[in-house]
Design an enzyme around this catalytic site. Structure first.
Site, PDB file in Angstrom:
ATOM      1  N   ASN A  95      18.763  38.456  76.014  1.00  0.00           N
ATOM      2  CA  ASN A  95      19.057  39.703  77.008  1.00  0.00           C
ATOM      3  C   ASN A  95      17.854  40.794  76.652  1.00  0.00           C
ATOM      4  O   ASN A  95      16.933  41.235  77.520  1.00  0.00           O
ATOM      5  CB  ASN A  95      20.227  40.542  76.706  1.00  0.00           C
ATOM      6  CG  ASN A  95      20.636  41.725  77.453  1.00  0.00           C
ATOM      7  OD1 ASN A  95      19.970  42.668  77.137  1.00  0.00           O
ATOM      8  ND2 ASN A  95      21.313  41.899  78.384  1.00  0.00           N
ATOM      9  N   ALA A  96      17.788  41.266  75.442  1.00  0.00           N
ATOM     10  CA  ALA A  96      16.642  42.200  75.000  1.00  0.00           C
ATOM     11  C   ALA A  96      15.140  41.872  75.382  1.00  0.00           C
ATOM     12  O   ALA A  96      14.377  42.386  76.321  1.00  0.00           O
ATOM     13  CB  ALA A  96      16.594  42.791  73.859  1.00  0.00           C
ATOM     14  N   GLY A  97      14.936  40.544  75.271  1.00  0.00           N
ATOM     15  CA  GLY A  97      13.808  40.139  75.441  1.00  0.00           C
ATOM     16  C   GLY A  97      13.368  39.717  76.846  1.00  0.00           C
ATOM     17  O   GLY A  97      12.261  40.060  77.243  1.00  0.00           O
ATOM     18  N   GLY A 126      11.958  35.384  71.237  1.00  0.00           N
ATOM     19  CA  GLY A 126      13.279  35.445  71.792  1.00  0.00           C
ATOM     20  C   GLY A 126      13.519  35.819  73.261  1.00  0.00           C
ATOM     21  O   GLY A 126      13.141  37.027  73.451  1.00  0.00           O
ATOM     22  N   LYS A 173      28.567  47.999  62.533  1.00  0.00           N
ATOM     23  CA  LYS A 173      28.474  46.936  62.727  1.00  0.00           C
ATOM     24  C   LYS A 173      29.386  45.796  62.494  1.00  0.00           C
ATOM     25  O   LYS A 173      29.933  45.888  61.551  1.00  0.00           O
ATOM     26  CB  LYS A 173      26.954  46.290  62.177  1.00  0.00           C
ATOM     27  CG  LYS A 173      26.288  45.291  63.109  1.00  0.00           C
ATOM     28  CD  LYS A 173      25.803  45.720  64.417  1.00  0.00           C
ATOM     29  CE  LYS A 173      24.550  44.963  64.860  1.00  0.00           C
ATOM     30  NZ  LYS A 173      23.875  46.003  65.791  1.00  0.00           N
TER      31      LYS A 173
HETATM   32  N1  GLU Z   1      23.929  45.983  69.569  1.00  0.00           N
HETATM   33  C1  GLU Z   1      23.111  46.850  69.879  1.00  0.00           C
HETATM   34  C2  GLU Z   1      22.307  47.423  68.867  1.00  0.00           C
HETATM   35  O1  GLU Z   1      21.676  47.097  67.796  1.00  0.00           O
HETATM   36  C3  GLU Z   1      23.958  47.929  70.755  1.00  0.00           C
HETATM   37  C4  GLU Z   1      24.914  48.833  70.018  1.00  0.00           C
HETATM   38  C5  GLU Z   1      25.606  49.537  70.779  1.00  0.00           C
HETATM   39  O2  GLU Z   1      25.325  49.599  72.017  1.00  0.00           O
HETATM   40  O3  GLU Z   1      26.704  50.173  70.258  1.00  0.00           O
HETATM   41  O4  GLU Z   1      21.600  48.402  69.029  1.00  0.00           O
END
Ligand code: GLU
Length: 424
Positions: free
Chosen positions: A229-231, A226, A113
């Site tokens: 995008n995800a929400g 939230g 990350k």
């Molecule tokens: N940031 C996203 C996660 O936390 C996607 C990570 C990715 O696709 O490598 O899962």
């Protein structure tokens, strides 16, 4: 599109939360103390100083990180976030969660990350581009298509991925290398279905959980904290299964309507005004109230540490499906479990994003293009299996879904670590 968040309670250290979760799993599987220590710290954390010429002519120096937790099962994989609350401990925690997430999804990656401490909302496009390219330059020597493949995370998206791909490609041989990063725009080798993937994966886990709990999603109500995008995609795809979204929020506040709000209309409203607040027919509520809404399904889709021992007792949902990473603390988890609320943990619920990142990477390596239906079918198969694997582990060990998912992941990673051994 950007994966968005809201401010978290900064007093709880996410890395300590991640270590507590690892400790609990280690105890359950009687993990060797040496191997436990191997997994407790990232293999490498790089800190980079990022000088950027701002639009006013002055130089600003940002701090960026890339944490590489474990690569026993494959290259490090994980997003890059831009947020004022990014810290070294946050990226360390998030990289450990990525290791577990990729193991739960059973895709051949480890966990990484990255992040930059900044406020992207207050930066111009030019400033963002210069910061992103300088960060890419700073981490270029430790990332690579076979070593560490970044992706979007909170407040980053296709635009940033394109700049990173371009910078990396120019630096490393000056030929285009789309497989260095995922979450790219389609025109640069991005995958169809990647933008919706986190939300789609979540909606699949909710479908499976509802089957186990015998909940009819057509009568279900949903609250989402939230609306990034995800929400947005998670709530839209759960709405497509017949559920009604009654509460939603973003960093500016929340809205509630008992009769339900159409997610597509809500998204259009947010695109136009910058927030869900002020949506027609809805009552204004706070972010905290969204978590305590009377509903069937709660989707925390913002940042870490939102559900803690303090407010977990007020959660009324039957299922909590975590689109965000780390939204529930271990003591919050205990309260939810005691109250018989099923938590579909982050490393399972939001694993659809990295799963389609894996599909994107495969397409890039093979110079292939898959249809959207092929991507979605494969995603459904993978996530359904991941859910059932975690559910079986939950029954086998008699523990909540969080502990089950961590146990499943740690077992898979440990197996790889042991087989590879230590060298030198
Ligand atoms: N940031 C996203 C996660 O936390 C996607 C990570 C990715 O696709 O490598 O899962």
């Amino acid at each position: 599109m950007v994966e968005s968040g809201k401010s978290s309670s900064a007093s709880i250290n996410p890395f300590e939360v991640a270590l507590t979760q690892l400790d609990e799993a280690a105890k359950l599987i009687k993990l060797d103390s040496g191997l436990h220590k191997v997994l407790a710290s990232p293999k490498r954390v790089l800190i980079v100083s990022i000088p950027v010429k701002m639009d006013n002519g002055r130089i600003e120096v940002f701090t960026g990180f890339r944490s590489q937790h474990n690569d026993a099962r494959g290259p490090y994989k994980g997003g890059i976030r831009y947020h004022p609350q990014v810290s070294i401990d946050e990226v360390k925690a998030l990289s450990m969660w990525m290791t577990w997430k990729c193991a739960v999804a059973d895709i051949p990656y480890g966990g990484g990350k990255g992040g930059i401490i900044c406020n992207p909302k207050q930066m111009s496009e030019g400033e963002l581009e210069r910061m992103t390219r300088r960060y890419a330059y700073g981490i270029a020597d430790i990332i690579g298509p076979r070593t560490d493949i970044p992706a979007p995370d909170v407040y980053t998206g296709g635009k940033e991925m394109a700049w990173i791909m371009d910078t990396y490609s120019a630096l490393k041989g000056n030929f285009v290398q789309p497989e260095i990063i995922t979450g790219k725009p389609i025109a640069l080798g991005g995958s169809l279905g990647r933008n919706e993937a986190t939300g789609r994966g979540l909606s699949i886990t909710v479908r499976e959980a509802a089957k186990k709990l015998k909940i009819n999603l057509k009568q279900a109500t949903v609250a989402v904290q939230g609306f990034g995008n995800a929400g947005q995609f998670a709530s839209q795809l759960v709405q497509d299964q017949g559920a009604k979204v009654v509460a939603a929020s973003d960093s500016k506040g929340g809205v509630f309507n008992k009769a339900g709000m159409d997610v597509i209309a809500l998204r259009k409203h947010k695109e136009k005004t910058g927030s869900v607040t002020g949506f027609s027919g809805a009552k204004a509520i706070s972010n905290e109230e969204v978590l305590e809404t009377d509903c069937t399904l709660l989707i925390p889709a913002a940042l870490e540490n939102q559900i803690t021992a303090k407010n977990a007792g007020k959660v009324k949902a039957k299922i909590v499906a975590e689109a965000a990473n780390g939204p529930t603390t271990p003591d919050g988890d205990d309260v939810l479990y005691k109250n018989k609320i099923m938590v579909i943990p982050d490393i399972l619920a939001n694993g659809g994003g990295v799963t389609v990142s894996y599909f994107e990477w495969l397409q890039n390596l093979r110079r292939e293009y898959w249809s959207e239906s092929e991507v979605n079918e494969r995603l459904d198969k993978n996530i359904t299996k991941a859910f059932l694997d975690v559910y079986d582990t939950h029954e086998k060990y008699g523990v909540n879904m969080r502990k089950a998912s961590t146990v499943l992941a740690v077992n898979r990673v440990v197996e790889a670590v042991q087989m590879r051994g230590l060298w030198p």
